[in-house]
Design a protein around this motif. Sequence first.
Motif, PDB file in Angstrom:
ATOM      1  N   VAL A 151       6.211   5.456  -3.304  1.00 31.61           N
ATOM      2  CA  VAL A 151       4.604   5.219  -2.888  1.00 31.61           C
ATOM      3  C   VAL A 151       4.643   4.174  -1.813  1.00 31.61           C
ATOM      4  O   VAL A 151       3.934   4.224  -0.786  1.00 31.61           O
ATOM      5  CB  VAL A 151       3.452   5.346  -3.849  1.00 31.61           C
ATOM      6  CG1 VAL A 151       2.353   4.754  -3.160  1.00 31.61           C
ATOM      7  CG2 VAL A 151       3.261   6.555  -4.578  1.00 31.61           C
ATOM      8  N   SER A 152       5.444   3.316  -2.033  1.00 32.72           N
ATOM      9  CA  SER A 152       5.430   2.014  -1.299  1.00 32.72           C
ATOM     10  C   SER A 152       6.216   2.373   0.082  1.00 32.72           C
ATOM     11  O   SER A 152       5.952   1.435   1.179  1.00 32.72           O
ATOM     12  CB  SER A 152       6.322   0.624  -2.103  1.00 32.72           C
ATOM     13  OG  SER A 152       7.468   1.073  -2.041  1.00 32.72           O
ATOM     14  N   HIS A 153       6.838   3.248  -0.098  1.00 32.13           N
ATOM     15  CA  HIS A 153       7.622   3.749   1.357  1.00 32.13           C
ATOM     16  C   HIS A 153       6.594   4.798   2.094  1.00 32.13           C
ATOM     17  O   HIS A 153       6.958   5.296   3.097  1.00 32.13           O
ATOM     18  CB  HIS A 153       9.036   4.236   1.208  1.00 32.13           C
ATOM     19  CG  HIS A 153       9.949   3.337   0.774  1.00 32.13           C
ATOM     20  ND1 HIS A 153      10.518   2.487   1.376  1.00 32.13           N
ATOM     21  CD2 HIS A 153      10.062   2.843  -0.721  1.00 32.13           C
ATOM     22  CE1 HIS A 153      11.487   1.735   0.777  1.00 32.13           C
ATOM     23  NE2 HIS A 153      11.157   1.817  -0.435  1.00 32.13           N
ATOM     24  N   ALA A 154       5.722   5.128   1.500  1.00 30.08           N
ATOM     25  CA  ALA A 154       4.837   6.414   2.124  1.00 30.08           C
ATOM     26  C   ALA A 154       3.879   5.836   3.010  1.00 30.08           C
ATOM     27  O   ALA A 154       3.428   4.802   2.882  1.00 30.08           O
ATOM     28  CB  ALA A 154       4.026   7.033   0.853  1.00 30.08           C
ATOM     29  N   SER A 155       3.817   6.686   4.336  1.00 29.83           N
ATOM     30  CA  SER A 155       2.881   6.466   5.334  1.00 29.83           C
ATOM     31  C   SER A 155       1.720   7.469   5.492  1.00 29.83           C
ATOM     32  O   SER A 155       0.730   6.998   6.143  1.00 29.83           O
ATOM     33  CB  SER A 155       3.692   6.328   6.735  1.00 29.83           C
ATOM     34  OG  SER A 155       4.765   5.783   6.703  1.00 29.83           O
ATOM     35  N   GLY A 156       1.481   8.446   4.404  1.00 33.33           N
ATOM     36  CA  GLY A 156       0.492   9.343   4.724  1.00 33.33           C
ATOM     37  C   GLY A 156      -0.866   8.744   3.887  1.00 33.33           C
ATOM     38  O   GLY A 156      -0.810   7.641   3.321  1.00 33.33           O
TER      39      GLY A 156
END
Length: 301
Positions: free
Chosen positions: A82-87
């Motif tokens: 989640v820490s890498h998610a942009s959505g």
Amino acid sequence: MNNPPLVSLIIITMNHEKFIEQACLSAISQSYPNYEIILLDNASKDKTFENAEKVLSKFDRPYKMIRNTESFGVAKNINIAVSHASGEYVSLLSGDDWLTEDHLAEKVSYIQKNLVDFILSDGYKYYQSEDKMTDAYSPKEKKQIIDTLYRFFHENVSENKTANVGTFVKKELLVKYPFDENINTEDWDMNLRLTSKGYKIGFIDKKLFYYRILSTSLSRNWKLMKDSYEKVTHKYLDYIKADKELYKKYQLKLIHFKYEILLSETDSESEKERLRTEWKKEKYKVKYKNPVLFFKLLMLK
């Protein structure tokens, strides 16, 4: 759909080299136009990572690959991804499950039309060892879930009643309320945590996922399940004890874990029979407080 919101489709996987291609193909084949794929490999000891990258690299779809150097629990892995998610939204998928092509499109459409914060759906269960497909819910089970969505927390606080494959949730909620990394049944815990805080859950009455059940699935490990059950319910034990029926369900669940563990630890058929009899007695003592009724029912069994 004008300016469709970005969705981060997160795949968490570990030692799924036989299944990851199917999961990745289902992710890459979504009909929804605006999404990214984030795959986190939890230090697999097989070719899961290589097989996944081979599939994802063939298509013109944004993707990120994360490879742990040590193994963590599912909850921590999701938090990392989640820490890498942009959505704006996050959709979760295990590397041994897969999705229908309209999964994301249906979820985005639903969440934009309804005042909800996260979504579950209907789907299928696939039993790998038997090569058998069944519905995720019986008609009665599904009706019960839909009819009681307005009190989801109360209905699920003493027992998880949903198949949480392809959970779709606003990313901001997972940032504000990360998954509890001390719990194995992290999906059930998240459902309770969000609904207990007033966030709304939705349910799409369409089959949008395939849940693969393996002989090594967590649901078959009774000691781990008991530990996780107690950790989740401990958070809400005052609420459970305040309701007579909920507390009864809670006690019966603990009895269930107790005897499943004992049965799994013996090969003696005579001992198994003795344990089943004891299980029945303990169960009836909780279910029927009237001593006369209890013994009558016990004799009938």
